[in-house]
Design a protein around this motif. Structure first.
Motif, PDB file in Angstrom:
ATOM      1  N   ARG A   1       0.814  -1.210   0.000  1.00 13.73           N
ATOM      2  CA  ARG A   1       0.000   0.000   0.000  1.00 13.73           C
ATOM      3  C   ARG A   1       0.851   1.265   0.000  1.00 13.73           C
ATOM      4  NH1 ARG A   1      -4.010  -0.137   4.775  1.00 13.73           N
ATOM      5  NH2 ARG A   1      -3.075  -2.046   5.537  1.00 13.73           N
ATOM      6  N   LEU A   2       1.955   1.241   0.753  1.00 16.57           N
ATOM      7  CA  LEU A   2       2.774   2.448   0.893  1.00 16.57           C
ATOM      8  C   LEU A   2       3.695   2.688  -0.295  1.00 16.57           C
ATOM      9  CD1 LEU A   2       3.857   2.081   4.636  1.00 16.57           C
ATOM     10  CD2 LEU A   2       2.399   3.888   3.699  1.00 16.57           C
ATOM     11  N   PHE A   3       4.296   1.599  -0.803  1.00 18.84           N
ATOM     12  CA  PHE A   3       5.362   1.733  -1.791  1.00 18.84           C
ATOM     13  C   PHE A   3       5.037   1.097  -3.140  1.00 18.84           C
ATOM     14  CE2 PHE A   3       7.405   1.018   2.491  1.00 18.84           C
ATOM     15  CZ  PHE A   3       7.532   2.368   2.793  1.00 18.84           C
ATOM     16  N   GLY A   4       3.847   0.495  -3.236  1.00 13.40           N
ATOM     17  CA  GLY A   4       3.416  -0.076  -4.506  1.00 13.40           C
ATOM     18  C   GLY A   4       3.894  -1.483  -4.768  1.00 13.40           C
ATOM     19  N   ARG A   5       4.634  -2.082  -3.832  1.00 12.88           N
ATOM     20  CA  ARG A   5       5.123  -3.461  -4.003  1.00 12.88           C
ATOM     21  C   ARG A   5       5.374  -4.082  -2.637  1.00 12.88           C
ATOM     22  NH1 ARG A   5      11.232  -2.818  -6.328  1.00 12.88           N
ATOM     23  NH2 ARG A   5      11.333  -4.923  -5.431  1.00 12.88           N
ATOM     24  N   ALA A   6       4.990  -5.343  -2.495  1.00 17.56           N
ATOM     25  CA  ALA A   6       5.099  -6.025  -1.206  1.00 17.56           C
ATOM     26  C   ALA A   6       6.544  -6.272  -0.793  1.00 17.56           C
ATOM     27  CB  ALA A   6       4.343  -7.353  -1.254  1.00 17.56           C
ATOM     28  N   ASP A   7       7.474  -6.342  -1.757  1.00 16.14           N
ATOM     29  CA  ASP A   7       8.875  -6.642  -1.440  1.00 16.14           C
ATOM     30  C   ASP A   7       9.761  -5.403  -1.443  1.00 16.14           C
ATOM     31  OD1 ASP A   7       8.784  -6.166  -4.139  1.00 16.14           O
ATOM     32  OD2 ASP A   7       9.921  -7.938  -4.728  1.00 16.14           O
ATOM     33  N   ALA A   8       9.156  -4.223  -1.269  1.00 15.86           N
ATOM     34  CA  ALA A   8       9.968  -3.006  -1.142  1.00 15.86           C
ATOM     35  C   ALA A   8      10.837  -3.087   0.107  1.00 15.86           C
ATOM     36  CB  ALA A   8       9.070  -1.775  -1.079  1.00 15.86           C
ATOM     37  N   LEU A   9      10.346  -3.786   1.119  1.00 16.33           N
ATOM     38  CA  LEU A   9      11.108  -4.139   2.317  1.00 16.33           C
ATOM     39  C   LEU A   9      11.030  -5.648   2.444  1.00 16.33           C
ATOM     40  CD1 LEU A   9       9.668  -1.368   4.663  1.00 16.33           C
ATOM     41  CD2 LEU A   9      11.883  -1.350   3.509  1.00 16.33           C
ATOM     42  N   VAL A  10      12.099  -6.289   2.911  1.00 10.47           N
ATOM     43  CA  VAL A  10      12.141  -7.748   2.887  1.00 10.47           C
ATOM     44  C   VAL A  10      12.402  -8.319   4.275  1.00 10.47           C
ATOM     45  CG1 VAL A  10      12.843  -7.886   0.482  1.00 10.47           C
ATOM     46  CG2 VAL A  10      14.598  -7.747   2.258  1.00 10.47           C
ATOM     47  N   PHE A  11      11.834  -9.472   4.501  1.00  8.96           N
ATOM     48  CA  PHE A  11      12.043 -10.230   5.721  1.00  8.96           C
ATOM     49  C   PHE A  11      13.383 -10.947   5.634  1.00  8.96           C
ATOM     50  CE2 PHE A  11      11.123 -14.663   7.430  1.00  8.96           C
ATOM     51  CZ  PHE A  11      11.490 -14.362   8.734  1.00  8.96           C
ATOM     52  N   ASP A  12      14.236 -10.753   6.662  1.00  7.43           N
ATOM     53  CA  ASP A  12      15.551 -11.403   6.710  1.00  7.43           C
ATOM     54  C   ASP A  12      15.481 -12.559   7.711  1.00  7.43           C
ATOM     55  OD1 ASP A  12      18.186 -12.188   7.013  1.00  7.43           O
ATOM     56  OD2 ASP A  12      18.973 -10.160   6.795  1.00  7.43           O
ATOM     57  N   PRO A  13      15.389 -13.814   7.243  1.00  4.30           N
ATOM     58  CA  PRO A  13      15.270 -14.953   8.159  1.00  4.30           C
ATOM     59  C   PRO A  13      16.530 -15.217   8.968  1.00  4.30           C
ATOM     60  CG  PRO A  13      15.524 -15.722   5.905  1.00  4.30           C
ATOM     61  CD  PRO A  13      15.370 -14.229   5.826  1.00  4.30           C
ATOM     62  N   GLY A  14      17.635 -14.539   8.619  1.00  2.00           N
ATOM     63  CA  GLY A  14      18.855 -14.693   9.388  1.00  2.00           C
ATOM     64  C   GLY A  14      18.916 -13.806  10.613  1.00  2.00           C
ATOM     65  N   LEU A  15      17.943 -12.921  10.773  1.00  2.00           N
ATOM     66  CA  LEU A  15      17.866 -12.026  11.929  1.00  2.00           C
ATOM     67  C   LEU A  15      16.805 -12.535  12.908  1.00  2.00           C
ATOM     68  CD1 LEU A  15      18.211  -8.565  10.139  1.00  2.00           C
ATOM     69  CD2 LEU A  15      19.960  -9.824  11.420  1.00  2.00           C
ATOM     70  N   PRO A  16      16.805 -12.040  14.147  1.00  2.00           N
ATOM     71  CA  PRO A  16      15.874 -12.561  15.157  1.00  2.00           C
ATOM     72  C   PRO A  16      14.419 -12.552  14.693  1.00  2.00           C
ATOM     73  CG  PRO A  16      17.526 -11.205  16.219  1.00  2.00           C
ATOM     74  CD  PRO A  16      17.750 -11.060  14.734  1.00  2.00           C
ATOM     75  N   LEU A  17      13.712 -13.630  15.017  1.00  2.00           N
ATOM     76  CA  LEU A  17      12.301 -13.763  14.664  1.00  2.00           C
ATOM     77  C   LEU A  17      11.596 -14.578  15.730  1.00  2.00           C
ATOM     78  CD1 LEU A  17      11.720 -16.909  13.493  1.00  2.00           C
ATOM     79  CD2 LEU A  17      13.171 -16.055  11.668  1.00  2.00           C
ATOM     80  N   ALA A  18      10.271 -14.504  15.724  1.00  2.00           N
ATOM     81  CA  ALA A  18       9.448 -15.297  16.635  1.00  2.00           C
ATOM     82  C   ALA A  18       8.274 -15.855  15.844  1.00  2.00           C
ATOM     83  CB  ALA A  18       8.951 -14.446  17.798  1.00  2.00           C
TER      84      ALA A  18
END
Length: 251
Positions: free
Chosen positions: A188-205
């Motif tokens: 919605r903000l940037f016109g594409r869902a992957d404008a920012l990406v999830f990094d699975p190598g960083l902390p997650l829950a």
């Protein structure tokens, strides 16, 4: 004539009382958390609204949805201002629960809360993150041990739009948020869902959102049975909103 009126009242009154007993208030977070839910405008919508409305219709009850600030959710249930909370989890805001008994439904939907970065920063590792953003009221549990050392510095934002705009513009290095929500907000903000990406190598829950209550365990059991017996319908609602079990390798 009076006798007939009394008899009519005796017939109608139990039904009226039952209707009153079958109306419940669910406390929901007053934020934009689509596709899971949103209540920031005062109107509750999204996956959770469709799911709970479907259960209410099947059970012959009525749900009212009360938007609440995230930090007030647990307090509102403890004060009996609402009958249920959604979403909830036994590990959230444990200090506010003050050792009191809460009861939880079966899992409603799975989630991943993870660390988001700009695409060019993917894979750089945790030491690179010096400024971590979150939405106020949320706790970045997966980062807690690192935050206690003073690095990264935590930056709070009023909402997800502000959080993701800060990350997109480089004012923070990473953001901790629900992965599905971040993808929808980025679209919605940037016109594409992957404008920012999830990094699975960083902390997650990873976990599940649940419905909670302190008093209405009978209705909670009915809800659990409905989730099980109507599993195909529930899964169809999840798919329609793009929520559910999220495979790490898919990101």
């Amino acid at each position: 004539m009076i006798a007939r009126l009394v008899a009519l009242l005796l017939i109608l009154l139990p039904g009226a009382l039952q209707a009153a007993e079958e109306r419940y208030v669910i406390g929901v977070e007053n934020i934009d958390y689509l596709p899971h839910y949103a209540a920031h405008t005062g109107h509750f919508e999204g996956f959770a609204r469709e799911l709970f409305d479907a259960f209410a219709a099947a059970a012959g009850i009525e749900f009212e949805y009360k938007p609440l600030p995230v930090p007030r959710m647990v307090v509102s249930l403890l004060r009996d201002e609402v009958d249920f909370l959604y979403p909830d989890d036994p590990s959230w805001r444990t200090e506010a629960r003050d050792g009191r008994s809460f009861y939880y439904s079966a899992p409603v939907v799975s989630y991943i809360d993870g660390t988001l970065v700009r695409p060019e920063s993917l894979g750089q590792g945790g030491e690179w993150v010096q400024r971590l953003g979150i939405v106020v009221g949320f706790t970045p549990c997966a980062w807690q041990s690192r935050l206690e050392t003073g690095t990264p510095v935590l930056r709070e934002n009023a909402g997800f739009a502000a959080l993701l705009n800060q990350l997109h513009s480089g004012r923070i290095d990473a953001a901790y948020a629900n992965v599905a929500v971040a993808a929808e907000q980025s679209r919605r903000l940037f016109g594409r869902a992957d404008a920012l990406v999830f990094d699975p190598g960083l902390p997650l829950a990873q976990g599940e959102y649940r419905l909670s209550t302190r008093a209405h365990t009978g209705l909670l059991a009915r809800f659990d049975r409905w989730l099980a017996t109507e599993s195909a319908r529930v899964e169809a609602i999840r798919r329609a909103h793009g929520v559910g079990a999220v495979a790490l390798e898919a990101h």
